[in-house]
Design an enzyme around this catalytic site. Structure first.
Site, PDB file in Angstrom:
ATOM      1  N   CYS A   1      -7.615   2.150   2.148  1.00 33.02           N
ATOM      2  CA  CYS A   1      -8.725   1.401   1.582  1.00 33.02           C
ATOM      3  C   CYS A   1      -8.320   0.782   0.247  1.00 33.02           C
ATOM      4  CB  CYS A   1      -9.924   2.326   1.370  1.00 33.02           C
ATOM      5  SG  CYS A   1     -11.293   1.501   0.547  1.00 33.02           S
TER       6      CYS A   1
ATOM      7  N   HIS B   1     -14.833  -0.239   4.614  1.00 30.34           N
ATOM      8  CA  HIS B   1     -14.656   1.125   5.084  1.00 30.34           C
ATOM      9  C   HIS B   1     -15.896   1.986   4.909  1.00 30.34           C
ATOM     10  CE1 HIS B   1     -10.409  -0.167   4.321  1.00 30.34           C
ATOM     11  NE2 HIS B   1     -10.252   0.431   5.494  1.00 30.34           N
TER      12      HIS B   1
ATOM     13  N   SER C   1       0.805  -1.230   0.000  1.00 31.20           N
ATOM     14  CA  SER C   1       0.000   0.000   0.000  1.00 31.20           C
ATOM     15  C   SER C   1       0.836   1.277   0.000  1.00 31.20           C
ATOM     16  CB  SER C   1      -0.910   0.012   1.220  1.00 31.20           C
ATOM     17  OG  SER C   1      -1.738  -1.130   1.201  1.00 31.20           O
TER      18      SER C   1
END
Lengths: 379, 674
Positions: free
Chosen positions: B391, B378, B333
């Protein structure tokens, strides 16, 4: 030795001795042969000491001498006219071989001097040592002398092309020697002194430009010559050690196999390029002067033979071969004694190894052929 | 001379030739006389001098090795110094029987029998008159042992030589590298004459990259030696002139490392495998470079035995590998900030619009689910939340809309897929996937096609993409400096060891992404700040008790592919298959002075494994002893002193808006986006 008195009845006749007759039949020149043999013998004696008493090395050197002798004998039989006619072909062949060597060297990314023919490895640059002066002499032999400016331009190209290919190998020393061989032909052909002077000037400029194309190690050698003391651990080491060897030999030398510099391996390349220093250490100044006198005798005799020849081709070629021989001697002795930069030129007929010994003797074979095939007028 | 009517005149030619031969004869005699004159000079006039040099007492030229330059950190702490030590040396030409000598030394316990083959080769590769070190760092006991038997070993002697000493042992070893005995391979690339007398040569890192500067120039001295090669004092009337040339010591290197920060980073990683790279985003100076496990570089200077080296080399934890430069991992990420920038640049995302995250994403017309990494959902998510709370679904969708071509094109100037150009070299370029990359990298035609699903994984840094920790730190620094890319470097100055004069190297700006507008940077920076606040992924671990602002991003790199319909359960997977944990951050967020990237191999989630380490590194660098933010150094802080020589400003002021004010020279500009 040459003549003997034969008394038959009341008349005394001078006739050729048996040895002389044999030499004549073999187209060899007695005095030159003796001179060469003495130099070669001297070389073997020094080599035995320089190699650390290695009989096998002396044996191998002797085999090369015999091979050279055979080449000399064979070439002495060849008619000069044939030699002259084949000159351009030999030159062309040499150029092609050099090109092949350069290309394989370029592909293999390294110094390349050899052509591997399977059984024997052959150095085309050695062939060029003979082919270039032959070509130059061939080119000049039917033209009026001294050479015209046009001829001069052609000759310069003929010399420059193979020399450039040899220097590219890279082999600066041999390239230089080939160039000298060719240039001597032109000088002997009567090139005007003022042109020689002008060319020397041009050469100086050329050297300045050529400097930028030299390999790092070649530059270093030239720089070291100017000041060998500046790098005693690197490139200056050879010169310093060889001068110590020669100097410590003194007037009469330390005696055969007693040179500490040579025997204790302080002297690098002591059986090849620096063998002159071994002779200097062990036989002293006396030994070196004797060696130099032997060389002078060989060169002198060769020049005398050259003057006796009758046509332009023979004269120029023979003269160039004789003078090139002296140039070898001078460059090697000069570099070993610290007069000239270290350029990797062997001492003719004395240094161990290389095909140069065979080439040299082959050259003398040609010289003898040129001399012994002349037409004897009114004898 | 009349042209065309020249004919051969044999008599005249013969005359010219004879004349030339005569002149040549004169030359020959003259040159021979010159030679004989030279011989007379050497052999008669200077005979005494040369025979003194050669007989009995001979002069040997002994090299004096130059002292190797010191390596210092930015505060002047010494990281690599020189220490005198005893070593055993051998001069090949003075050894009568090499095999007997070596086996004799083995019997004395001075040499390891396993090393003999290597040693023999090394000795053969050196020149006969060079002194070859055969055993480094002898103990006092070894010295005594050899001293009493010295007469049995002609040509072998004990020498006092400088060896390298690293006082911090394995701290920063992968940045500094180490020195070891000169090997056969080294001899091919160095000038042997220049290294005569030198024992050690730099092998990795700074020691190797700056070998030329550190080495200096060896000197030499002429010494008289007797027949056995031992140095003697000359007695008697004749004293030959002995020359000495002093060595020129190597240059001291000023590295950019900050040892207090480096130590904290090393300790924070502890026994775990991983890497930390901290860069000053204003200059590219590397503040800390850690790769663990490491090793003690002093061992190599002492000379490792073959068994010791084998143990190090075959350790499963690979201590000899510099993970910071050579370890490649999926970025996870941590790519989300740059994906967000790409989305903004190509106008594929409205930063304030909410998208609904149901914990799962499907490509239109496909049933294959792409799940949220940590499971869960989320709900409605805007860009700020998508970065702060990481997310995946948001970025699956964004990547799908951007498409692989635009992503690959946008990411390249951030340094992905290419080396950063760090001064110590040896780094890997990683992989920035693209259609073209895939076509080139796979053999089978069916594998060469880029699938839409691969773009989706690309959006969260999984799949083919691979980065090194250095690349990720470099990228974080670009985010921090809002588009300015500096070549990372470990050395930013040289100090002359004799005069103490310091020469600085100005930082090198390698690129400037000036087409990304200021507000885009601001949006992404704020999202990254959110990571450490409130419900952000690292708020609980790295975001506690902050006295300054941090912008960060967690990342989790998969080692083990979880089937699309399964859940990843950390506890049931063996330690080596657990995910790698990433954290990148820069601080203070509004005027960054440090950018850090950290990976903990098999450390699990980025928030738990790597984030706390990064926080410690930031605190160590930015806070003083009382826990207060240190005053920022002047604009050109790390360049230490005025830079009179640099023609262009090395560091443009931080407040300059990209595109305006002090623009870098045109060749450094990079056109981004449309």
């Amino acid at each position: 030795m040459i003549y003997e008195e034969v008394t038959s009845g009341s008349r005394t006749r001078r006739t050729l001795t048996g040895t002389a007759r044999m030499l004549l039949a073999l187209k060899l020149d007695g005095p030159l042969l003796i001179g060469l043999s003495l130099v070669a013998l001297y070389g073997l004696i020094v080599l035995y000491s320089a190699s650390g008493q290695s009989l096998s090395m002396v044996g191998r050197a002797a085999i090369r001498l015999v091979m050279g002798g055979v080449a000399m004998l064979v070439l002495a039989q060849v008619n000069p006219n044939f030699l002259r006619r084949t000159s351009p072909w030999l030159y062309a062949l040499g150029c092609v071989l050099l090109l092949i060597v350069d290309l394989t060297g370029y592909i293999g990314k390294g110094a390349q001097r050899w052509l591997d023919l399977g059984i024997v490895r052959f150095q085309p640059s050695e062939l060029m040592k003979l082919a270039v002066p032959m070509m130059c002499a061939w080119y000049l032999h039917e033209r009026p002398l001294p050479p015209s400016p046009l001829s001069l331009a052609v000759l310069t190209t003929l010399i420059f092309v193979p020399v450039a290919m040899v220097v590219a190998q890279p082999d600066l020393g041999t390239g230089m020697l080939i160039a000298i061989g060719g240039m001597l032909v032109i000088v002997l052909a009567g090139l005007q002194v003022r042109i020689i002077m002008a060319l020397l000037g041009l050469a100086a400029i050329g050297a300045w430009i050529g400097w930028h194309f030299l390999h790092e190690y070649q530059r270093k050698r030239v720089l070291m010559f100017l000041d060998p003391q500046s790098d005693p651990l690197g490139a200056g080491y050879h010169t310093i050690q060889s001068q110590i060897a020669i100097g410590s030999g003194g007037p009469f030398g330390k005696g055969w196999m007693n040179g500490s510099q040579a025997q204790l391996e302080f002297l690098p390349e002591r059986s090849t390029d620096f063998i002159f220093a071994v002779a200097g250490e062990e036989f002293g100044m006396l030994g070196l002067v004797i060696l130099l006198l032997l060389y002078l005798f060989v060169v002198g005799r060769a020049l005398y033979l050259a003057m006796q020849t009758q046509d332009t081709f023979a004269r120029l070629l023979a003269g160039s071969l004789a003078l090139t021989f002296f140039v070898y001697v001078f460059i090697n002795a000069g570099m070993v004694s610290g007069l000239l930069p270290v350029v990797g030129v062997p001492l003719p007929l004395v240094s161990y190894g290389g095909t140069s010994m065979v080439t040299l003797l082959a050259g003398f074979g040609i010289l003898m052929s040129l001399y012994s095939h002349r037409k004897l007028i009114g004898s | 001379m009349v042209r065309g009517v020249r004919i051969k005149d044999h008599w005249s030619e013969q005359r010219i030739f004879d004349q030339r031969v005569l002149i040549a004869g004169v030359f020959i005699v003259a040159l021979t006389l010159v030679l004989i004159g030279r011989l007379f000079l050497l052999q008669v006039i200077r005979h005494d001098y040369y025979s003194e040099l050669s007989q009995g007492n001979r002069v040997r030229i002994e090299p004096i090795p130059a002292a190797r330059g010191l390596i210092l950190d930015r505060n002047g702490e010494v990281l690599a110094a020189n220490q005198p030590a005893y070593q055993l040396e051998l001069v090949p030409e003075e050894v009568p029987d090499l095999d007997a000598t070596l086996s004799g030394l083995v019997n004395l316990g001075l040499l390891d029998p396993d090393d003999l083959d290597n040693l023999r080769r090394t000795i053969k590769s050196r020149r006969a008159f060079d002194s070859v070190p055969i055993r480094l760092r002898l103990s006092e006991e070894d010295v005594a042992k050899f001293a009493v038997r010295r007469f049995e070993f002609p040509g072998v002697d004990i020498k006092t030589r400088q060896t390298r000493w690293y006082p911090n042992k394995e701290i920063a070893v992968h940045a500094l590298g180490y020195v070891a005995a000169i090997s056969e391979q080294d001899l091919d690339r160095i000038d042997r004459a220049a290294y005569a007398g030198t024992t050690l040569i730099g092998k990795l890192g700074v020691e190797s990259a700056y070998e030329k500067e550190l080495h200096g120039t060896n000197g030499f001295r002429e010494v008289l030696v007797n027949a056995k090669g031992r140095s003697v004092q000359r007695q008697g009337a004749f004293v030959p002139k002995l020359r000495v040339q002093a060595p020129v010591p190597g240059t001291d290197l000023l590295t950019t490392l900050d040892m207090p920060t480096q130590r904290v980073a090393e300790e924070a990683l502890g026994d775990r495998r991983g890497a930390v790279v901290a860069i000053d985003p204003n200059t590219g100076d590397i503040i800390a470079l850690v790769s663990r496990p490491g090793f003690d570089p002093n061992l190599f200077g002492r000379g490792l035995t073959r068994a010791e080296f084998k143990a190090l080399n075959e350790d499963v934890d690979l201590p000899l590998i510099n993970r910071a430069l050579r370890g490649t991992y999926p970025p996870g990420s941590t790519v989300k900030p740059v994906m967000a920038l790409a989305g903004l640049a190509y106008n594929e995302v409205d930063p304030h619009a909410h998208r609904f995250c149901a914990g799962i994403f499907r490509l239109p017309g496909s049933s294959r689910p792409f799940r949220e990494g940590r499971g869960g959902r989320h709900g409605p998510t805007d860009l700020w939340n998508a970065i702060a709370r990481s997310c995946d679904v948001y970025f699956y969708d964004l990547a799908n809309r951007l498409g692989v071509d635009r992503i690959a094109e946008f990411l390249a100037p951030f340094g992905f897929g290419s080396v950063t150009g760090i001064d110590i070299g040896g780094e890997k370029p990683g992989i920035l996937p693209s259609r073209e990359w895939k076509r080139k990298s796979f053999k089978r035609p069916e594998d060469q096609v880029w699938f839409p699903g691969e773009t989706v994984s690309f959006g969260i840094g999984q799949g083919y993409m691979l980065v090194t920790p250095l690349q990720l730190a470099h990228y974080t620094a670009i985010l921090a400096s809002r588009g300015k890319s500096y070549k990372p470097r470990l050395v930013n100055g040289f100090r002359d060891p004799t005069t103490g004069q310091i020469r600085h190297i100005p930082p090198v700006q390698s690129a400037y992404l000036k087409n990304i507008p200021e507000e885009h940077w601001q949006i992404v920076t704020e999202g990254m700040m959110g990571t450490l606040k409130g419900r952000g992924t690292a708020a609980a671990t790295a975001g506690r008790n902050m006295t300054y602002t941090i912008a960060g991003k967690t990342g989790t790199a998969q080692v083990f592919t979880v089937d699309a319909n399964e859940r990843y359960d950390e506890k049931t997977i063996s330690e080596r298959l657990r995910d790698h944990s990433w954290f990148i951050a820069f601080a203070p967020a509004e005027a960054p002075r440090i950018a850090v990237a950290t990976i903990v191999e098999n450390g699990g989630f980025g928030s738990t494994g790597a984030a706390p380490i990064v926080r410690k590194v930031l605190d160590a660098y930015l806070l003083d002893a009382e826990g207060k933010l240190k005053a920022p150094l002047p604009a050109q802080d790390t360049s230490r002193g005025p830079q009179s020589r640099g023609a262009r400003p090395a560091t443009p002021p931080r407040t300059v808006i990209p595109g305006g004010g002090s623009a870098p020279p045109p060749d450094l500009e990079l056109e981004e986006g449309e």
